[in-house]
Design a protein around this motif. Sequence first.
Motif, mmCIF file in Angstrom:
data_model
loop_
_atom_site.group_PDB
_atom_site.id
_atom_site.type_symbol
_atom_site.label_atom_id
_atom_site.label_comp_id
_atom_site.label_asym_id
_atom_site.label_seq_id
_atom_site.Cartn_x
_atom_site.Cartn_y
_atom_site.Cartn_z
ATOM 1 N N GLY A 444 0.790 -1.225 0.000
ATOM 2 C CA GLY A 444 0.000 0.000 0.000
ATOM 3 C C GLY A 444 0.818 1.270 0.000
ATOM 4 N N LYS A 445 1.989 1.240 0.694
ATOM 5 C CA LYS A 445 2.841 2.419 0.791
ATOM 6 C C LYS A 445 4.033 2.346 -0.160
ATOM 7 C CE LYS A 445 1.693 2.957 5.722
ATOM 8 N NZ LYS A 445 2.244 2.978 7.099
ATOM 9 N N GLY A 446 4.009 1.399 -1.102
ATOM 10 C CA GLY A 446 5.134 1.212 -2.002
ATOM 11 C C GLY A 446 5.413 2.433 -2.859
ATOM 12 N N SER A 447 6.686 2.779 -3.008
ATOM 13 C CA SER A 447 7.056 3.998 -3.732
ATOM 14 C C SER A 447 6.780 3.904 -5.228
ATOM 15 C CB SER A 447 8.540 4.310 -3.501
ATOM 16 O OG SER A 447 9.353 3.248 -3.964
ATOM 17 N N SER A 448 6.618 2.703 -5.764
ATOM 18 C CA SER A 448 6.310 2.534 -7.185
ATOM 19 C C SER A 448 4.923 1.936 -7.402
ATOM 20 C CB SER A 448 7.368 1.642 -7.851
ATOM 21 O OG SER A 448 8.645 2.234 -7.758
ATOM 22 N N ASN A 449 4.079 2.035 -6.390
ATOM 23 C CA ASN A 449 2.695 1.559 -6.484
ATOM 24 C C ASN A 449 1.851 2.668 -7.116
ATOM 25 O OD1 ASN A 449 0.129 0.510 -6.169
ATOM 26 N ND2 ASN A 449 0.260 0.224 -3.961
ATOM 27 N N TYR A 450 2.052 2.859 -8.419
ATOM 28 C CA TYR A 450 1.441 3.981 -9.109
ATOM 29 C C TYR A 450 -0.031 3.746 -9.456
ATOM 30 C CZ TYR A 450 6.391 5.088 -9.790
ATOM 31 O OH TYR A 450 7.723 5.330 -9.594
ATOM 32 N N ILE A 451 -0.529 2.516 -9.228
ATOM 33 C CA ILE A 451 -1.931 2.234 -9.559
ATOM 34 C C ILE A 451 -2.794 2.197 -8.298
ATOM 35 C CG2 ILE A 451 -1.565 1.172 -11.810
ATOM 36 C CD1 ILE A 451 -2.029 -1.146 -8.945
ATOM 37 N N HIS A 452 -2.192 2.511 -7.160
ATOM 38 C CA HIS A 452 -2.916 2.696 -5.893
ATOM 39 C C HIS A 452 -3.646 1.429 -5.440
ATOM 40 C CE1 HIS A 452 -1.941 6.880 -6.514
ATOM 41 N NE2 HIS A 452 -2.581 6.871 -7.668
ATOM 42 N N TYR A 453 -3.022 0.301 -5.672
ATOM 43 C CA TYR A 453 -3.568 -0.936 -5.103
ATOM 44 C C TYR A 453 -3.297 -0.925 -3.607
ATOM 45 C CZ TYR A 453 -4.163 -5.888 -4.036
ATOM 46 O OH TYR A 453 -4.562 -7.086 -3.480
ATOM 47 N N ASN A 454 -4.332 -1.195 -2.813
ATOM 48 C CA ASN A 454 -4.155 -1.130 -1.359
ATOM 49 C C ASN A 454 -5.085 -2.138 -0.688
ATOM 50 O OD1 ASN A 454 -3.336 -0.380 1.173
ATOM 51 N ND2 ASN A 454 -4.272 1.647 1.139
ATOM 52 N N ASN A 455 -4.509 -3.285 -0.317
ATOM 53 C CA ASN A 455 -5.267 -4.330 0.357
ATOM 54 C C ASN A 455 -4.670 -4.509 1.758
ATOM 55 O OD1 ASN A 455 -5.503 -7.292 1.261
ATOM 56 N ND2 ASN A 455 -7.041 -7.194 -0.376
ATOM 57 N N ALA A 456 -5.500 -4.325 2.783
ATOM 58 C CA ALA A 456 -5.005 -4.360 4.163
ATOM 59 C C ALA A 456 -4.366 -5.699 4.502
ATOM 60 C CB ALA A 456 -6.153 -4.058 5.125
ATOM 61 N N GLU A 457 -4.937 -6.794 4.007
ATOM 62 C CA GLU A 457 -4.372 -8.112 4.313
ATOM 63 C C GLU A 457 -3.024 -8.314 3.630
ATOM 64 O OE1 GLU A 457 -5.593 -12.862 4.354
ATOM 65 O OE2 GLU A 457 -6.999 -11.375 3.548
ATOM 66 N N VAL A 458 -2.915 -7.869 2.375
ATOM 67 C CA VAL A 458 -1.634 -7.950 1.665
ATOM 68 C C VAL A 458 -0.576 -7.124 2.395
ATOM 69 C CG1 VAL A 458 -0.417 -7.281 -0.452
ATOM 70 C CG2 VAL A 458 -2.615 -8.464 -0.601
ATOM 71 N N ASN A 459 -0.943 -5.938 2.819
ATOM 72 C CA ASN A 459 0.001 -5.082 3.553
ATOM 73 C C ASN A 459 0.488 -5.771 4.821
ATOM 74 O OD1 ASN A 459 -0.485 -3.141 1.620
ATOM 75 N ND2 ASN A 459 -1.899 -1.956 2.892
ATOM 76 N N LYS A 460 -0.440 -6.388 5.540
ATOM 77 C CA LYS A 460 -0.085 -7.067 6.787
ATOM 78 C C LYS A 460 0.821 -8.264 6.519
ATOM 79 C CE LYS A 460 -2.105 -9.333 10.855
ATOM 80 N NZ LYS A 460 -3.354 -9.808 11.497
ATOM 81 N N LEU A 461 0.504 -9.035 5.486
ATOM 82 C CA LEU A 461 1.328 -10.203 5.137
ATOM 83 C C LEU A 461 2.738 -9.774 4.757
ATOM 84 C CD1 LEU A 461 -1.321 -12.188 3.065
ATOM 85 C CD2 LEU A 461 -0.245 -12.989 5.178
ATOM 86 N N TRP A 462 2.851 -8.682 3.992
ATOM 87 C CA TRP A 462 4.168 -8.187 3.581
ATOM 88 C C TRP A 462 4.979 -7.755 4.801
ATOM 89 C CZ3 TRP A 462 6.775 -3.484 3.864
ATOM 90 C CH2 TRP A 462 7.914 -3.357 3.043
ATOM 91 N N GLU A 463 4.346 -7.056 5.714
ATOM 92 C CA GLU A 463 5.044 -6.595 6.915
ATOM 93 C C GLU A 463 5.462 -7.764 7.801
ATOM 94 O OE1 GLU A 463 2.150 -3.961 8.501
ATOM 95 O OE2 GLU A 463 2.525 -2.385 7.023
ATOM 96 N N GLU A 464 4.590 -8.749 7.961
ATOM 97 C CA GLU A 464 4.924 -9.923 8.769
ATOM 98 C C GLU A 464 6.066 -10.708 8.135
ATOM 99 O OE1 GLU A 464 1.359 -12.173 9.201
ATOM 100 O OE2 GLU A 464 0.470 -10.820 10.697
ATOM 101 N N ALA A 465 6.036 -10.841 6.820
ATOM 102 C CA ALA A 465 7.096 -11.583 6.122
ATOM 103 C C ALA A 465 8.440 -10.900 6.290
ATOM 104 C CB ALA A 465 6.755 -11.725 4.637
ATOM 105 N N GLY A 466 8.444 -9.579 6.238
ATOM 106 C CA GLY A 466 9.686 -8.841 6.378
ATOM 107 C C GLY A 466 10.355 -9.053 7.726
#
Length: 527
Positions: A444-466
């Motif tokens: 959701g906060k990606g610097s090259s996310n130019y199409i404004h895709y923002n899924n709360a579950e995807v964001n959470k999964l990405w943060e947990e994976a990191g």
Amino acid sequence: MKKFKWFSAMIALTVVLGGCASNANQQPAASGSGEAAKPAPTLTVAYSEGGTTMDPAEANDLTSDTLVLATYDQLVTYGVKTVDGADVANTEDIQPMLAESWEVSDDNKTYTFKIKSGLKFQSGNPVNADAVVYSFDRVAKSSSGSFLYGMADIKSVTAKDDSTVEIVLNKANHMFTQIIAMYTFSIVDQKLVEEKGDDYLKTNAAGSGPFTLEKWDPASEAVFQANNDYWQGAPKLSKVTLKFTKEASNRVLLLNKSDVDMAIEIPPKDVAALQENSNLTIKSNASNRILFFAMNNNVKPFDNEKVRQAINYAIPYDQLINDVMYGQAKEMKSAVASNTPGFTDAGYVYEYNLDKAKELLKEAGYAEGFSFDFTLGSGFDDWEYDAVLIQAELAKIGVKMNINKVARAQFLEQQKEGNLVSYISKWTSFVNDPGYHLGFLLYGKGSSNYIHYNNAEVNKLWEEAGAEPDQAKRNELYMKAQEIITTEAPWAYLYEYNRVVGMNNKVSGYVYYPDEVLRFYPLSKEQ
């Protein structure tokens, strides 16, 4: 405290010391003939562009990156593995380079690197901990490389003594060593730069790498001479010349006539003909360079998931791969390239099916279709062919795609503004990891996310994976994120490019890297 690479470093040292007696990279004198040894062969490579800088912290194009890697070293590097008979970089296998070993704290936040003793820059100045600190500080302050410094999440870099560097992270980061293996984090000769001034690095090299820079003219050529005092042994090539040849047809002609030894960025349409030349070897490697049809998720009708899915069912995938790319690409089935660790095609159900596309449009409330604007950036033939083919198929389901072609620079500027309704774009993840890839493009906060895709579950999964140190568990999280993304279809997946490099049969040692930059040190050529 975990220790890494002592054993492999000892083996490397043994090989180097053993090579002092009879270096495999050097031509021995002719036995009994009284003749001097033949000089090592030279290599000429056709490149498309001349590059923009020699500064490692600012290099961000293919040629500039190549110039840097020829003349500099990094603390660590990638291993090499064989896949389907081809040598490719193993970005999960981090090997010693200037650092002979390192230790990692139990919380995975502190890395302590031990620099090999006796190493020198090409100037003769010693490679030491101060130079490492200086080099990393330059990256942190740079306009280009600073985003990678931020992605590495470095808190501090400290010289503990002349050969020891401590790097502390703000939090554990499984991508850290992959990131610092990149050309951006090349170690720079601090004393030389302070003597010459920082601008010196724009057009000159100040590294410890296998080649020295003899000449660089972005309009014509770059010439490198072998660094015969290189700490890993003299290169097998005495000179490397890059011929900057913008027209692809001219690069193909030069290669076909053996006027150059290698050529990069070969058009897909020319691959089959070049393969008929018995003097050439054409390497066509699966890459992690992807092409996608982007839809602005904040703009109607692409804010509707069913509309985006309908577009996916209207893409003529076989035509794109066979007619546009001449088979030099493969179908893309995830937002992450298929050769990336942690890839999954879960959720991918799309095929060319106009009836299914019409059904989804009807369910979305667009039974009569709609019209939308599509921005086409110039400079890539396949993008233009793809756009025209997709436009024709969408017309069959009542969707009018208005193509607006703009210059490449204008396209990039408009893309960054985030207001384009739809476009085609490509992406190469230099760090071959889903966290890097998704973090830029679809977080959701990606610097090259130019199409404004923002899924709360995807964001959470990405943060947990990191934050997950276990790779298997981390990949499970990334796979769940990919499945959600593929189902919600913020993009239509077009294809994954092959990386095509042509070379004379006399050339050997080529290794494919995810950043697609040629490394000259492993290369050799028969006399």
